[in-house]
Design an enzyme around this catalytic site. Structure first.
Site, PDB file in Angstrom:
ATOM      1  N   LYS A 233       0.863  -1.185   0.000  1.00  0.00           N
ATOM      2  CA  LYS A 233       0.000   0.000   0.000  1.00  0.00           C
ATOM      3  C   LYS A 233       0.893   1.227   0.000  1.00  0.00           C
ATOM      4  O   LYS A 233       1.551   1.536   0.991  1.00  0.00           O
ATOM      5  CB  LYS A 233      -0.936  -0.003   1.207  1.00  0.00           C
TER       6      LYS A 233
ATOM      7  N   LYS B 225      -6.317  -8.216  -2.720  1.00  0.00           N
ATOM      8  CA  LYS B 225      -7.483  -8.126  -3.600  1.00  0.00           C
ATOM      9  C   LYS B 225      -7.800  -9.513  -4.129  1.00  0.00           C
ATOM     10  O   LYS B 225      -6.895 -10.209  -4.615  1.00  0.00           O
ATOM     11  CB  LYS B 225      -7.179  -7.199  -4.779  1.00  0.00           C
TER      12      LYS B 225
HETATM   13  S1  IVH Z   1      -6.851  -0.143  -4.385  1.00  0.00           S
HETATM   14  C1  IVH Z   1     -11.109  -0.209  -5.134  1.00  0.00           C
HETATM   15  N1  IVH Z   1      -4.281  -0.611  -4.134  1.00  0.00           N
HETATM   16  O1  IVH Z   1      -5.092   3.540  -0.600  1.00  0.00           O
HETATM   17  C2  IVH Z   1      -9.815  -0.158  -4.482  1.00  0.00           C
HETATM   18  N2  IVH Z   1      -5.163   1.397  -3.211  1.00  0.00           N
HETATM   19  O2  IVH Z   1      -7.596   3.558   1.213  1.00  0.00           O
HETATM   20  C3  IVH Z   1      -9.169   1.168  -4.592  1.00  0.00           C
HETATM   21  N3  IVH Z   1      -3.479   2.841  -2.180  1.00  0.00           N
HETATM   22  O3  IVH Z   1      -7.286   5.703  -2.254  1.00  0.00           O
HETATM   23  C4  IVH Z   1      -7.832   1.265  -4.037  1.00  0.00           C
HETATM   24  N4  IVH Z   1      -1.735   1.561  -2.626  1.00  0.00           N
HETATM   25  O4  IVH Z   1      -4.795   5.983  -2.653  1.00  0.00           O
HETATM   26  C5  IVH Z   1      -5.299   0.225  -3.852  1.00  0.00           C
HETATM   27  N5  IVH Z   1      -2.001  -1.115  -4.031  1.00  0.00           N
HETATM   28  C6  IVH Z   1      -3.016  -0.287  -3.761  1.00  0.00           C
HETATM   29  C7  IVH Z   1      -2.833   0.940  -3.092  1.00  0.00           C
HETATM   30  C8  IVH Z   1      -3.930   1.753  -2.817  1.00  0.00           C
HETATM   31  C9  IVH Z   1      -2.154   2.700  -2.084  1.00  0.00           C
HETATM   32  C10 IVH Z   1      -4.260   3.972  -1.632  1.00  0.00           C
HETATM   33  C11 IVH Z   1      -5.170   4.642  -2.641  1.00  0.00           C
HETATM   34  C12 IVH Z   1      -6.541   4.537  -2.089  1.00  0.00           C
HETATM   35  C13 IVH Z   1      -6.305   4.246  -0.647  1.00  0.00           C
HETATM   36  C14 IVH Z   1      -7.430   3.392  -0.123  1.00  0.00           C
END
Ligand code: IVH
Length: 671
Positions: free
Chosen positions: A117, A292
């Site tokens: 993340k 995911k």
């Molecule tokens: S997926 C539908 N994957 O975390 C899923 N988010 O709290 C949407 N982020 O707004 C997000 N790394 O800014 C996803 N590998 C990652 C991520 C990620 C950072 C951030 C992103 C998002 C927030 C979610």
């Protein structure tokens, strides 16, 4: 040149530059030297200057930014940008996995695509017919801000998709972030210019992307990782999330190399542990791992609740920033007399450990961050750096908060403290009269990577110093068993052990010895370079500034420090004392017979026949040469095997001799 062929050349240049951007910013594997890249860019700019009507938004020239905007237009996201539910701890991760399996009606382990993340800013990139047409921030998830002009300056983001098979409309979702090194360089630059610095990479990324003047954004070291997609029109999605990310990678988008498909809860836990262990070593901040459900059909079945998908979760790592109270500031005196303000804090857990001290760096930083005694402050512990105070929370400032001032006299020895013009640090002028500087010098000398005197720690050094037994470094080698044994909490046995460790340290290497002396700005790598280049202590001690500057990594300032150090009669006396006490090292010639290549530096590239690169390296080193990874003007020659690439180009550009396999073998054979 005819207009037609000029236009051909223009298109060729654009493709070429895009290819180099990709190699440099996405693959981290540049193909050509910077100078060559600049030349291509200048040629492109020149053609475009003569034909402004040919400038298109996907031209690499557009990455430099344009005129400031009045504000950001609003963008409605075709597909909303969601957020993630958090799992705090393994129990909540297990809950997530259980819910997923219940809804999918399976007892089997679910396959998850696991990703770090990234701690940055979510962004949506819209490509139409392969061309980047719009970039928008997340905003409230429904509506964001149009930051296209700024995003164009991010070199890791392709202005035009590469490869083939991309859909007519593709919205790429991902995170814009600032690498830690980039932030450090940016903050240093801002501080020099007397401007406000950024507390962390996320603020820096957000601040840079929300600049109305994209020319400023262009100077900010931003990068990007793609982790998902929004609207996709004209493509049958593959079966898996991981496959789609693979597609994005093929189309030239940077996808995090740590992404990986894992099996079930056990796989997810294991992944999180591995990523957490790597966290400090990464070049960017991460605040967790994202899991995911990999099969897109399963994702569709699971659907969403409120603003977050049921098929994904963010497993949060311990935060790297916390709030606490600044109780006091103490001034620590370092080996070179530099006074460092150290914050005494109300203990707080940060990044998984309890922190009660943190550095405030220097007086300039204190002023810049407006930190006062009694303030609530932000403590940050990220990467392998020591905890630091990155700012205060003025809204929580108590009425009794007091300004922090540097002491006029050294808190340890009482000597006058000087503030050198143009330097942020204050220094104690006591030199080796100051016990703090003396003790730090001994501690450094004895440290593991220097003389490696086992058991000679801070406490013992203080005791020896108090007893007046070690006034100079060479006194260490005159210590008697009875002297040491007489110290408090020191038995005969430990005293004996210490003497043995001191005795053992006498056999060392020239590089370690140089490093141990504690010459300003001479770290381990520089010490090694000096030792390799000169071979003997005498030649280093007598070297001129110019001669010193021939050594890799040694610039004018370091050369000056080295020269000053050896010009000081006191230092020469201490060195003589140390050598007289029996400190010695094997001369290079002694170690491996002859060393005809001593002082030379080689770089090996391409494929050699009959021996591996490692073997080639070992052979060169056995002859006293140094082998490095990158070509610079200090490289003696490049050994270029079959299909040599960018290093060969760089060597040629710098006019460095290039040896082919036959010439290399002749060199090894001494012909
Ligand atoms: S997926 C539908 N994957 O975390 C899923 N988010 O709290 C949407 N982020 O707004 C997000 N790394 O800014 C996803 N590998 C990652 C991520 C990620 C950072 C951030 C992103 C998002 C927030 C979610």
């Amino acid at each position: 040149m005819s207009a037609d062929s000029l236009r051909q050349r223009l298109l060729e240049l654009r493709r070429e530059i895009a290819r180099h951007d990709y190699a440099y910013y996405v693959l981290n594997a540049p193909i050509i030297p910077d100078a060559e890249y600049d030349r291509l860019m200048r040629e492109l700019l020149k053609i475009e200057a003569g034909h402004p009507e040919w400038v298109t938004p996907d031209s690499p020239s557009q990455r430099v930014g344009g005129a400031p905007q009045a504000g950001f237009a609003e963008v409605r996201h075709a597909v909303p940008m969601l957020s993630l539910d958090n799992a705090m701890g393994e129990d909540e991760l297990a809950d997530f996995d259980r819910r997923v399996r219940e809804r999918l009606g399976t007892d089997h382990a679910v396959e998850y695509n696991a990703e770090p993340k990234i701690d940055g800013l979510a962004i949506s990139l819209r490509y139409e017919d392969g061309l980047l047409v719009r970039a928008a921030t997340r905003g409230d998830g429904e509506r964001g801000e149009d930051v296209t002009a700024n995003v164009r300056t991010v070199h890791a983001i392709p202005l035009r998709l590469m490869g083939e098979g991309w859909p007519k409309v593709l919205e790429v979702r991902g995170e814009v972030y600032m690498p830690r090194k980039g932030l450090a360089a940016l903050n240093a630059r801002l501080a020099r210019a007397g401007e406000k610095t950024f507390a962390n990479p996320r603020n820096a990324a957000a601040g840079s992307l929300r600049q109305l003047d994209s020319r400023i954004t262009a100077t900010r070291p931003l990068s990007f990782f793609a982790y998902g997609w929004g609207e996709v029109d004209g493509l049958a999605l593959p079966e898996r999330h991981s496959t789609m990310l693979e597609r994005l990678r093929e189309w030239g988008l940077p996808v995090n190399p740590l992404n990986q498909v894992v099996h079930g809860l056990a796989g997810a836990k294991d992944y999180a542990a591995r990523i957490l262990a790597k966290r400090d070593a990464l070049d960017y901040d991460i605040d967790g791992a994202v899991f995911k459900v990999d099969r897109l059909a399963d994702q569709r079945e699971l659907g969403f609740i409120a603003r977050a998908p049921r098929w994904a979760v963010a497993f949060k790592f311990p935060p790297e920033e916390e709030l606490t109270e600044l109780l006091d500031v103490e001034w620590q005196v370092g080996r070179t007399g530099a006074l460092t303000p150290v914050a005494r804090l109300k203990p707080v857990r940060v990044g998984g450990v309890t922190v009660s001290n943190a550095t405030l760096h220097n007086m300039d930083m204190i002023r810049q961050k407006d930190v006062r005694l009694g303030d609530t402050v932000i403590v940050r512990r990220a990467g392998d750096v020591i905890p630091e105070i990155v700012g205060s929370v003025p809204e929580r400032r108590p009425p009794h908060a007091r300004a922090i001032t540097a002491p006029a006299a050294c808190p340890v020895c009482g000597s006058h403290v000087e503030q050198v013009e143009g330097e942020a640090v204050a220094r104690c002028t006591g030199g080796l009269y100051c016990p703090a500087q003396r003790r730090e010098a001994i501690r450094h000398f004895a440290s593991r990577r220097a003389m490696d005197i086992d058991g000679l720690g801070e406490k013992l050094i203080a005791q020896l110093d108090e007893a007046g037994l070690v006034k100079r470094l060479d006194d260490l080698y005159r210590l008697k068993l009875a002297d040491i044994a007489a110290l408090e909490r020191m038995g005969e046995k430990s005293a004996q052990n210490l003497l043995e460790a001191i005795e053992k340290s006498k056999h060392t290497t020239l590089a370690r010895f140089l490093y141990a002396l504690g010459i300003r700005e001479v770290g381990e790598a520089t010490a090694q370079n000096l030792a390799r280049h000169f071979g003997t202590l005498e030649s280093i001690m007598d070297a001129s500034i110019e001669q010193l500057m021939n050594v890799p990594d040694v610039g004018p300032i370091v050369a000056e420090h080295i020269k000053d150090f050896f010009a000081e009669p006191h230092n020469r006396e201490v060195i003589a004392g140390l050598l007289a006490a029996g400190i010695h090292w094997d001369s290079p010639a002694h170690r491996a017979g002859e060393q005809p290549l001593a002082g030379k530096t080689y770089v090996i590239t391409g494929v050699l026949t009959g021996l591996t690169r490692e073997e080639a390296k070992a052979r060169l080193e056995a002859l006293g040469a140094k082998v490095t990874d990158s070509v610079s003007k200090k490289t003696s020659a490049l050994i270029a095997g079959e299909s040599a690439g960018s290093k060969l180009a760089k060597a040629q550009a710098l006019g460095i001799p290039v040896l082919d396999q036959t010439q290399f073998e002749a060199l090894l054979a001494g012909r």
